[in-house]
Design an enzyme around this catalytic site. Structure first.
Site, short mmCIF file in Angstrom:
data_model
loop_
_atom_site.label_atom_id
_atom_site.label_comp_id
_atom_site.label_asym_id
_atom_site.label_seq_id
_atom_site.Cartn_x
_atom_site.Cartn_y
_atom_site.Cartn_z
CG HIS A 217 -24.33 7.53 57.96
ND1 HIS A 217 -23.74 6.31 57.74
CD2 HIS A 217 -23.82 8.37 57.02
CE1 HIS A 217 -22.90 6.40 56.72
NE2 HIS A 217 -22.93 7.63 56.26
CG LEU B 15 -23.52 -5.13 75.91
CD1 LEU B 15 -23.26 -6.56 75.43
CD2 LEU B 15 -24.46 -4.44 74.93
CG ASP C 201 -20.23 -1.60 54.84
OD1 ASP C 201 -20.33 -0.36 54.80
OD2 ASP C 201 -19.76 -2.26 53.89
#
Ligand code: IPE
Ligand code: IPE
Ligand code: MG
Length: 241
Positions: free
Chosen positions: A32, A126, A15
């Protein structure tokens, strides 16, 4: 001194992109874009530290209610990021998995997600779960609806298996950047016993040092899972219960 093992699974509410951009007099979508850079850095840092699962919140069920141009900017960015990041992730040994309701996505995005998953399916350094058009309430509802449709009894175990994140253990460490201290409909079920770390850093500024601070804070916590401190210590052979 030996280093403690890193958290197996880290979840992050990424955020603060909008505020990062607004403070620089830039359009929110520029924040973004910077957020994608920050995610790339964070993924590499997690690989380097031996974290096995990273689950990130990229677009919530509620984010559709943002201004139209921001939503379309985010969709466009997802399409762009898929094209640019997937080859890098593939080379870095990262397996991608998308979590969320794909029915509401355009065919272009939905097929991009499926292709990205297929292209990285052989990787195992991962696992990166990207929650896109995801909400914890959506997840619990879809899981219950699937069980009901199959006439399966609803138990904690069966519901857990029907959730969209059933392929990974629950997150050990739950990080939220951007200064807010709320879940915002992220992993409602799975965060039952996660350790929460809230960072004031805006997501584009969440760097390796901030990740290490969060991991250090995690290591200082005592996870009791409903037991007492003495029981937890006893499990390590330090005291007897
Ligand atoms: C998080 O950043 C990214 C998404 C929700 C898509 P925000 O866009 O919520 O940034 P702030 O909270 O407005 O700064
Ligand atoms: C949560 O952030 C969603 C994502 C990071 C994708 P929001 O910015 O949407 O959360 P609220 O609205 O501040 O609770
Ligand atoms: Mg926000």
């Amino acid at each position: 001194m030996t280093c403690p093992a890193p958290p197996h699974h880290i979840a992050i509410v990424m955020d603060g992109n909008g505020r990062w951009a607004t403070r620089r007099f830039l359009p929110r979508v520029a924040g973004h874009r910077q957020g994608v850079e920050s995610l790339r850095r964070c993924v590499r840092a997690c690989v380097a530290r031996g974290v096995r699962v990273l689950t990130v919140f990229a677009f919530s069920s509620e984010n559709w209610s943002r201004p139209k141009d921001e939503v379309s900017g985010l969709m466009e960015l997802m399409a762009l990021a898929l094209g640019r990041e997937v080859p890098r992730l593939r080379d870095d040994g990262v397996r991608l998995y998308f979590v969320g309701d794909r029915a509401a996505l355009s065919d272009r995005i939905a097929s991009g997600l499926a292709q990205a998953e297929a292209a990285t399916a052989g990787n195992d350094k991962l696992l990166l779960n990207v929650c896109f058009n995801y909400g914890g309430r959506w997840d619990i509802t879809q899981a219950a609806a699937r069980l009901a449709q199959k006439n399966e009894p609803i138990t904690e175990a069966s519901l857990g298996r029907a959730l969209a994140l059933a392929h990974v253990p629950d997150p050990d460490l739950f990080i939220r950047t951007g200064g807010e201290q709320r879940i915002s409909n992220f992993l409602l079920w799975q965060s039952a016993y996660s350790e929460f770390v809230f960072s004031d850093r805006l997501w584009p500024e969440f760097d390796e040092a901030a990740l290490d601070d969060a991991i250090d804070a995690f290591h200082k916590r005592e996870r009791r899972f409903g037991q007492t401190s003495a029981q937890v210590a006893g499990a390590d052979g330090l005291t007897t219960a």
